[in-house]
Design a protein around this motif. Structure first.
Motif, short mmCIF file in Angstrom:
data_model
loop_
_atom_site.label_atom_id
_atom_site.label_comp_id
_atom_site.label_asym_id
_atom_site.label_seq_id
_atom_site.Cartn_x
_atom_site.Cartn_y
_atom_site.Cartn_z
N VAL A 267 0.85 -1.20 0.00
CA VAL A 267 0.00 0.00 0.00
C VAL A 267 0.89 1.25 0.00
CG1 VAL A 267 -1.78 1.28 1.25
CG2 VAL A 267 -1.84 -1.22 1.22
N PRO A 268 0.78 2.06 -1.07
CA PRO A 268 1.66 3.23 -1.17
C PRO A 268 1.46 4.17 0.02
CG PRO A 268 0.40 2.92 -3.21
CD PRO A 268 -0.15 1.96 -2.21
N GLY A 269 2.55 4.66 0.57
CA GLY A 269 2.49 5.63 1.67
C GLY A 269 2.56 5.00 3.04
N VAL A 270 2.24 3.71 3.17
CA VAL A 270 2.27 3.08 4.50
C VAL A 270 3.66 2.52 4.77
CG1 VAL A 270 1.35 1.21 5.94
CG2 VAL A 270 -0.17 2.48 4.42
N VAL A 271 4.26 2.94 5.88
CA VAL A 271 5.55 2.38 6.31
C VAL A 271 5.26 1.41 7.46
CG1 VAL A 271 7.87 2.85 7.21
CG2 VAL A 271 6.74 4.51 5.67
N LEU A 272 5.60 0.14 7.23
CA LEU A 272 5.35 -0.89 8.25
C LEU A 272 6.43 -0.86 9.32
CD1 LEU A 272 4.36 -3.80 5.86
CD2 LEU A 272 2.87 -2.76 7.59
N PRO A 273 6.11 -1.36 10.53
CA PRO A 273 7.15 -1.44 11.57
C PRO A 273 8.22 -2.46 11.18
CG PRO A 273 5.14 -2.56 12.29
CD PRO A 273 4.82 -1.88 11.00
N ALA A 274 9.47 -2.12 11.43
CA ALA A 274 10.59 -3.01 11.11
C ALA A 274 10.90 -3.90 12.31
CB ALA A 274 11.81 -2.18 10.75
N THR A 275 11.50 -5.05 12.04
CA THR A 275 12.07 -5.86 13.11
C THR A 275 13.54 -6.05 12.78
OG1 THR A 275 9.99 -7.05 13.39
CG2 THR A 275 11.93 -8.04 14.38
N ALA A 276 14.42 -5.59 13.67
CA ALA A 276 15.85 -5.73 13.44
C ALA A 276 16.23 -7.21 13.46
CB ALA A 276 16.63 -4.96 14.50
N SER A 277 17.35 -7.54 12.80
CA SER A 277 17.78 -8.95 12.70
C SER A 277 18.00 -9.56 14.09
CB SER A 277 19.06 -9.04 11.88
OG SER A 277 20.07 -8.26 12.48
N TRP A 278 18.37 -8.73 15.07
CA TRP A 278 18.68 -9.22 16.42
C TRP A 278 17.48 -9.19 17.35
CZ3 TRP A 278 17.38 -4.61 18.42
CH2 TRP A 278 17.75 -3.46 17.71
N ALA A 279 16.30 -8.90 16.81
CA ALA A 279 15.15 -8.66 17.70
C ALA A 279 14.07 -9.71 17.56
CB ALA A 279 14.54 -7.29 17.39
N GLU A 280 13.42 -10.06 18.67
CA GLU A 280 12.15 -10.75 18.63
C GLU A 280 11.12 -9.79 19.20
OE1 GLU A 280 12.09 -14.98 19.60
OE2 GLU A 280 10.20 -14.62 20.65
N HIS A 281 10.24 -9.34 18.29
CA HIS A 281 9.27 -8.29 18.58
C HIS A 281 8.06 -8.92 19.28
CE1 HIS A 281 7.11 -4.58 18.00
NE2 HIS A 281 7.75 -4.18 16.93
N VAL A 282 7.46 -8.22 20.27
CA VAL A 282 6.23 -8.76 20.88
C VAL A 282 5.02 -7.86 20.62
CG1 VAL A 282 7.33 -10.24 22.61
CG2 VAL A 282 6.85 -7.83 23.16
N TYR A 283 5.18 -6.87 19.73
CA TYR A 283 4.04 -6.07 19.27
C TYR A 283 3.09 -5.67 20.38
CZ TYR A 283 5.79 -7.18 14.69
OH TYR A 283 6.61 -7.29 13.60
N HIS A 284 3.63 -5.02 21.42
CA HIS A 284 2.72 -4.36 22.35
C HIS A 284 1.81 -3.42 21.56
CE1 HIS A 284 0.98 -2.22 25.59
NE2 HIS A 284 1.58 -1.10 25.28
N LEU A 285 2.40 -2.73 20.59
CA LEU A 285 1.63 -1.90 19.67
C LEU A 285 2.08 -2.20 18.24
CD1 LEU A 285 1.87 1.44 21.68
CD2 LEU A 285 -0.20 0.09 21.37
N PHE A 286 1.16 -2.07 17.29
CA PHE A 286 1.51 -2.22 15.88
C PHE A 286 1.45 -0.83 15.25
CE2 PHE A 286 1.04 -3.13 11.40
CZ PHE A 286 1.94 -4.16 11.22
N VAL A 287 2.62 -0.25 15.05
CA VAL A 287 2.69 1.18 14.70
C VAL A 287 3.16 1.34 13.26
CG1 VAL A 287 3.79 3.37 15.27
CG2 VAL A 287 3.12 1.80 17.10
N VAL A 288 2.28 1.92 12.44
CA VAL A 288 2.63 2.22 11.05
C VAL A 288 2.80 3.73 10.90
CG1 VAL A 288 1.41 0.21 10.13
CG2 VAL A 288 0.21 2.40 10.30
N ARG A 289 3.47 4.12 9.82
CA ARG A 289 3.59 5.56 9.51
C ARG A 289 2.82 5.84 8.23
NH1 ARG A 289 9.91 6.70 9.96
NH2 ARG A 289 9.23 8.78 9.35
N VAL A 290 2.07 6.93 8.26
CA VAL A 290 1.25 7.29 7.09
C VAL A 290 1.37 8.79 6.83
CG1 VAL A 290 -0.48 5.45 7.43
CG2 VAL A 290 -0.81 7.68 8.55
N PRO A 291 1.16 9.20 5.56
CA PRO A 291 1.10 10.63 5.28
C PRO A 291 -0.23 11.20 5.78
CG PRO A 291 0.76 9.35 3.26
CD PRO A 291 1.01 8.36 4.36
N ASP A 292 -0.27 12.47 6.10
CA ASP A 292 -1.51 13.14 6.50
C ASP A 292 -2.17 12.38 7.66
OD1 ASP A 292 -3.37 15.14 6.39
OD2 ASP A 292 -4.18 14.62 4.41
N ARG A 293 -1.39 12.10 8.68
CA ARG A 293 -1.78 11.21 9.76
C ARG A 293 -3.08 11.62 10.47
NH1 ARG A 293 0.79 10.92 14.67
NH2 ARG A 293 0.37 13.15 14.78
#
Ligand SMILES: *Cc1c(COP(=O)(O)O)cnc(C)c1O
Length: 368
Positions: A267-293
């Motif tokens: 989806v154009p404009g949506v930046v998904l949350p990244a997970t670093a190679s050294w990380a196991e994410h537990v998604y307390h929150l699922f945070v995306v970045r969007v234009p015109d928030r």
């Protein structure tokens, strides 16, 4: 159909037999303050993290306060922490009379940028507080390396990272001091306020235990002034039940994150949350970045999607910190992130259909 940001009713619906039995037992034995539930929870949480001992306290904020106290942070000292976090991370520093030194974050992980940490350190800096924000670990090793070289204590704020791993080790078990929040909405949440604090050093842990209970040595002797920062028995009973489910719930959060990623990757404009190679994410929150928030956020709410913003006003621009003299532009990554982030609904019980609806509504909100 409304889709809330988190759904604690759905969770209670699945575990009410276990919760009700644990609370009933605590009430029947009237072990409301201290007692076997608190002792057992402390032992079980320490075992879960792989640390020698844990202390139950009244909130994540009181845990951070105790950790900073035993680290010796006092007036005149400086403590470095990210500008992008909840105010609990910084307010305890300020209330100890120490000076807060805000620091820039890494744009991919939303956590403390080690390179910026190095620059923020002054001869008065005594400690750094990396925050494992949204359930993604901060890049601990370079932070610990800088801290060791510059003689700083490291205190983990693990309030959003129960069960998350950094290079295989649990967040909260990385530094010699760490604090957790068990606020109801956290990945491991009580049915009221509660928190936990970790110290690898037994003397520091026992001092925190005493401070949390009016500085007691025993019933009638007080070694120093303390606080009432105790964890209560009913909360410990709830937490013991929920700890047994935590890994499964975190796996369900990761499954929901994959559902989101599959639907939003293109989806154009949506930046998904990244997970670093050294990380196991537990998604307390699922945070995306969007234009015109702000417009997207309003559209989501008009359509019954309980999105959140964590956090729209960076700490360095809060009225509470006007005296630190910061201006817009001091932390450009933090400010850009704060203006673009949206937290989408996530909780272990969320269904694929619910994620579908959130994503469809988000796509429509972006085009209009
Ligand atoms: C929730 C939270 C805290 C504070 O925890 P309380 O239990 O609400 O006092 C501290 N730091 C972060 C990052 C948090 O999200």
């Amino acid at each position: 159909m409304q889709i809330p940001l988190i759904d604690l009713k759905a969770q209670y619906g699945r575990i009410h037999d276990e919760i009700d039995a644990a609370m009933r037992e605590t009430m029947e034995t009237t072990t409301f303050i201290g007692g076997p539930q608190v002792d057992a929870f402390e032992a079980e949480f320490a075992r879960y993290l792989g640390v020698p001992h844990a202390l139950g306290v009244s909130s994540g904020t009181s845990g951070l306060h105790l950790a900073l106290l035993v680290a010796g942070i006092a007036a005149g000292d400086e403590v470095v922490l990210p500008a992008h976090t909840f105010i609990a991370t910084s307010e305890v520093v300020g209330r100890l009379g120490a000076r807060i030194r805000f620091c820039e974050i890494d744009e991919a992980t939303f956590t403390l940028d080690p390179a910026a940490l190095e620059k923020a350190i002054t001869p008065r800096t005594r400690a750094v507080i990396p925050v494992h924000l949204y359930g993604h670990p901060a890049d601990f090793d370079p932070i610990a390396e800088i801290a060791a070289r510059r003689g700083l204590r490291v205190i983990e704020d693990a309030a959003q990272a129960h069960g998350a791993r950094y290079r295989g080790n649990r967040c909260g078990a990385l530094a010699s001091l760490a604090a957790f929040s068990f606020y109801p909405g956290k990945n491991l949440g009580a049915y009221g306020d509660a928190g936990g604090v970790i110290a690898t050093d037994a003397t520091e842990l026992e001092r925190m235990r005493s401070l949390s209970n009016h500085g007691r040595l025993d019933k009638h002797r007080h070694r120093e002034e303390g606080f009432n920062y105790r964890l209560d028995g009913l909360q410990a009973a709830v937490l013991r039940v929920k700890l047994r489910h935590l890994d499964e719930w975190n796996a369900q959060r990761r499954r929901a994150a994959r559902w989101y990623a599959e639907r939003l990757a293109a989806v154009p404009g949506v930046v998904l949350p990244a997970t670093a190679s050294w990380a196991e994410h537990v998604y307390h929150l699922f945070v995306v970045r969007v234009p015109d928030r702000d417009r997207v956020f309003a559209r989501l709410h008009e359509h019954g999607i309980g999105a959140g913003i964590h956090y729209p006003v960076p700490l360095h621009l809060q009225p509470a910190y006007a005296d630190l003299g910061h201006r817009q532009g001091d932390f450009p990554v933090t400010e850009r992130v704060a203006s673009e982030i949206i937290s989408l609904p996530i909780y272990p019980e969320i269904t694929e259909e619910q994620v579908d609806r959130v994503c469809a509504t988000l796509r429509e909100s972006l085009v209009r």
